[in-house]
Design a protein around this motif. Structure first.
Motif, PDB file in Angstrom:
ATOM      1  N   ALA A  74      38.391  42.931  36.176  1.00 33.94           N
ATOM      2  CA  ALA A  74      39.155  43.639  37.203  1.00 33.94           C
ATOM      3  C   ALA A  74      38.261  44.539  38.050  1.00 33.94           C
ATOM      4  O   ALA A  74      38.425  44.623  39.269  1.00 33.94           O
ATOM      5  CB  ALA A  74      40.258  44.463  36.551  1.00 33.94           C
ATOM      6  N   SER A  75      37.312  45.200  37.426  1.00 34.75           N
ATOM      7  CA  SER A  75      36.433  46.071  38.210  1.00 34.75           C
ATOM      8  C   SER A  75      35.492  45.251  39.083  1.00 34.75           C
ATOM      9  O   SER A  75      35.171  45.660  40.204  1.00 34.75           O
ATOM     10  CB  SER A  75      35.658  47.002  37.288  1.00 34.75           C
ATOM     11  N   LEU A 109      36.222  42.298  40.366  1.00 32.54           N
ATOM     12  CA  LEU A 109      37.076  41.804  41.441  1.00 32.54           C
ATOM     13  C   LEU A 109      37.379  42.899  42.455  1.00 32.54           C
ATOM     14  O   LEU A 109      37.345  42.664  43.663  1.00 32.54           O
ATOM     15  CB  LEU A 109      38.367  41.237  40.864  1.00 32.54           C
ATOM     16  N   SER A 110      37.636  44.103  41.991  1.00 26.87           N
ATOM     17  CA  SER A 110      37.939  45.189  42.926  1.00 26.87           C
ATOM     18  C   SER A 110      36.722  45.573  43.757  1.00 26.87           C
ATOM     19  O   SER A 110      36.851  45.898  44.934  1.00 26.87           O
ATOM     20  CB  SER A 110      38.473  46.409  42.177  1.00 26.87           C
ATOM     21  N   SER A 111      35.531  45.507  43.179  1.00 21.75           N
ATOM     22  CA  SER A 111      34.335  45.813  43.971  1.00 21.75           C
ATOM     23  C   SER A 111      34.069  44.724  45.001  1.00 21.75           C
ATOM     24  O   SER A 111      33.652  45.014  46.130  1.00 21.75           O
ATOM     25  CB  SER A 111      33.128  46.003  43.059  1.00 21.75           C
ATOM     26  N   LEU A 119      36.414  42.841  46.426  1.00 17.02           N
ATOM     27  CA  LEU A 119      37.428  43.014  47.462  1.00 17.02           C
ATOM     28  C   LEU A 119      37.132  44.222  48.341  1.00 17.02           C
ATOM     29  O   LEU A 119      37.405  44.210  49.544  1.00 17.02           O
ATOM     30  CB  LEU A 119      38.811  43.132  46.834  1.00 17.02           C
ATOM     31  N   GLY A 120      36.583  45.263  47.775  1.00 18.84           N
ATOM     32  CA  GLY A 120      36.180  46.420  48.567  1.00 18.84           C
ATOM     33  C   GLY A 120      35.075  46.074  49.539  1.00 18.84           C
ATOM     34  O   GLY A 120      35.088  46.507  50.698  1.00 18.84           O
TER      35      GLY A 120
END
Length: 89
Positions: free
Chosen positions: A5-6, A8-10, A12-13
């Motif tokens: 999740a982290s 993926l979030s980085s 997407l950021g």
């Protein structure tokens, strides 16, 4: 240790901040909306055209082929114009 999740979030950021990636996403959504709109209109109009007997004569004389070619040229020209304007911005 990083979780999925982290990571993926980085990613997407990064994608949200990158202008080329955001343009690619907007362009994909734009072409999908245009494609859906044309398909929707075709599906909405076709039952009325199929049941009309005058349209059988028009189809025999190639009226629909001419209309199809005309609309293809118009939509393709509009699409190219929009893509070029989008890439300039």
């Amino acid at each position: 240790m990083w979780s999925a999740a982290s990571i993926l979030s980085s990613l997407l950021g990064f994608a949200a901040k990158n202008p080329i990636i955001s343009k690619m996403a907007i362009f994909t959504i734009f072409t999908a909306v245009i494609s859906f709109g044309l398909s929707f209109i075709k599906d909405m109009v076709s039952p009325y055209l199929v049941t009309n007997q005058v349209m059988a004569v028009a189809g025999y004389f190639g009226f629909f082929d001419g209309i199809s070619l005309y609309l293809t040229i118009i939509v393709a020209g509009f699409g190219v114009k929009q893509v070029l304007a989008f890439m300039r911005s």
